[in-house]
Design a protein around this motif. Sequence first.
Motif, PDB file in Angstrom:
ATOM      1  N   PHE A 145       0.840  -1.187   0.000  1.00  0.00           N
ATOM      2  CA  PHE A 145       0.000   0.000   0.000  1.00  0.00           C
ATOM      3  C   PHE A 145       0.881   1.245   0.000  1.00  0.00           C
ATOM      4  N   THR A 146       0.395   2.281  -0.649  1.00  0.00           N
ATOM      5  CA  THR A 146       1.081   3.553  -0.545  1.00  0.00           C
ATOM      6  C   THR A 146       0.730   4.203   0.789  1.00  0.00           C
ATOM      7  N   VAL A 147       1.501   5.204   1.163  1.00  0.00           N
ATOM      8  CA  VAL A 147       1.210   5.939   2.386  1.00  0.00           C
ATOM      9  C   VAL A 147      -0.180   6.562   2.309  1.00  0.00           C
ATOM     10  N   ALA A 148      -0.529   7.116   1.155  1.00  0.00           N
ATOM     11  CA  ALA A 148      -1.857   7.721   0.997  1.00  0.00           C
ATOM     12  C   ALA A 148      -2.960   6.679   1.166  1.00  0.00           C
ATOM     13  N   GLN A 149      -2.771   5.496   0.621  1.00  0.00           N
ATOM     14  CA  GLN A 149      -3.770   4.437   0.757  1.00  0.00           C
ATOM     15  C   GLN A 149      -3.930   4.004   2.211  1.00  0.00           C
ATOM     16  N   MET A 150      -2.803   3.912   2.933  1.00  0.00           N
ATOM     17  CA  MET A 150      -2.887   3.531   4.344  1.00  0.00           C
ATOM     18  C   MET A 150      -3.689   4.555   5.135  1.00  0.00           C
ATOM     19  N   VAL A 151      -3.414   5.818   4.903  1.00  0.00           N
ATOM     20  CA  VAL A 151      -4.133   6.859   5.635  1.00  0.00           C
ATOM     21  C   VAL A 151      -5.608   6.859   5.248  1.00  0.00           C
ATOM     22  N   LEU A 152      -5.901   6.636   3.989  1.00  0.00           N
ATOM     23  CA  LEU A 152      -7.288   6.596   3.530  1.00  0.00           C
ATOM     24  C   LEU A 152      -8.059   5.447   4.190  1.00  0.00           C
ATOM     25  N   MET A 153      -7.359   4.410   4.638  1.00  0.00           N
ATOM     26  CA  MET A 153      -8.025   3.297   5.334  1.00  0.00           C
ATOM     27  C   MET A 153      -8.712   3.769   6.613  1.00  0.00           C
ATOM     28  N   GLY A 154      -8.263   4.896   7.151  1.00  0.00           N
ATOM     29  CA  GLY A 154      -8.939   5.450   8.312  1.00  0.00           C
ATOM     30  C   GLY A 154     -10.375   5.846   8.031  1.00  0.00           C
ATOM     31  N   ALA A 196      -1.549   9.523  11.197  1.00  0.00           N
ATOM     32  CA  ALA A 196      -2.386  10.222  10.222  1.00  0.00           C
ATOM     33  C   ALA A 196      -3.646   9.416   9.919  1.00  0.00           C
ATOM     34  N   ARG A 197      -3.516   8.091   9.836  1.00  0.00           N
ATOM     35  CA  ARG A 197      -4.693   7.241   9.599  1.00  0.00           C
ATOM     36  C   ARG A 197      -5.703   7.394  10.732  1.00  0.00           C
ATOM     37  N   ALA A 198      -5.207   7.465  11.975  1.00  0.00           N
ATOM     38  CA  ALA A 198      -6.101   7.658  13.113  1.00  0.00           C
ATOM     39  C   ALA A 198      -6.794   9.018  13.042  1.00  0.00           C
ATOM     40  N   LEU A 199      -6.067  10.069  12.623  1.00  0.00           N
ATOM     41  CA  LEU A 199      -6.688  11.378  12.466  1.00  0.00           C
ATOM     42  C   LEU A 199      -7.786  11.342  11.406  1.00  0.00           C
ATOM     43  N   ALA A 221       2.813  14.610   3.534  1.00  0.00           N
ATOM     44  CA  ALA A 221       2.106  14.616   2.252  1.00  0.00           C
ATOM     45  C   ALA A 221       3.046  14.271   1.099  1.00  0.00           C
ATOM     46  N   HIS A 222       4.310  14.621   1.236  1.00  0.00           N
ATOM     47  CA  HIS A 222       5.277  14.340   0.162  1.00  0.00           C
ATOM     48  C   HIS A 222       5.560  12.850   0.014  1.00  0.00           C
ATOM     49  N   LEU A 223       5.124  12.046   0.997  1.00  0.00           N
ATOM     50  CA  LEU A 223       5.325  10.595   0.922  1.00  0.00           C
ATOM     51  C   LEU A 223       4.100   9.863   0.375  1.00  0.00           C
ATOM     52  N   SER A 224       3.084  10.587  -0.025  1.00  0.00           N
ATOM     53  CA  SER A 224       1.797   9.979  -0.378  1.00  0.00           C
ATOM     54  C   SER A 224       1.919   8.823  -1.359  1.00  0.00           C
TER      55      SER A 224
END
Length: 265
Positions: free
Chosen positions: A110-119, A169-172, A148-151
């Motif tokens: 998963f990308t970092v953005a995808q992991m955060v979106l799992m929240g 970030a996912r928790a937020l 954000a630059h790691l998305s």
Amino acid sequence: MSDTAFDAMTADRHQQDTGPVLEARGLAIGHHRKRIGEDIDLQLHRGEVLCLLGPNGSGKTTLFRTLLGLLPALDGSVRIGGKPLPGWPRKALARLIAYVPQSQAVPFPFTVAQMVLMGRTVHIGPFAQPSAHDRHVAAEALEALGIAHLSARACMEVSGGERQLALVARALAQEARVLILDEPTSSLDFGNQLRVLERIATLGKRGIAVLMSTHQPEHALRVADRVAFLKAGRIVRRGGREIIDARALAELYGVAESLIAAGSA
């Protein structure tokens, strides 16, 4: 996420709340009926940051997992929003509480953005796709933690500290009323520790209840409204930040008081 959006989201949600949002009474914790802690009383109120300090093996992670219902209580009770924990449907509980473990394996690229979106999963139907709003909330969580630059990067390709920031970030992005954070700054450099602590303090001011563990008393001094000491599975001291002194820390961690004083000099 932006101050305006977050404040609007929390204002109505918390307006009618009374009493503790999370409470443990006479709680005994452990694994497979083997007790590692007992007689734990704990209350967490809306808008406060409660920091749990204790040595390795004192039961902090087991306590958190019991409060979340991931481990069964061996005795006593846990109440969420005044309601017994077993009475909460899992999805409703996931909307209410977000959890950040010390570390988490990422078995898929998963990308970092995808992991955060799992929240946002708890806000999306079983067959629905994330909405523009879901993606916006996730993007603002990434911005808030400075990643954000790691998305577009795969989670397996970023550092352990950056992956930990993604978990926060996912928790937020989950927009929960309660955050339980198990040593959220343990793998972070100094700058990122300050960034996470600043975000924790801000969430408390906006009405979110935060329960976090840390090995660094100075972090509790920076953000905590209340502090509890956990030793050998029991809460041995609790109060405001003023209870964090050299003598108390020496007793908690089993070291000479002179070492505590030298370390803070």
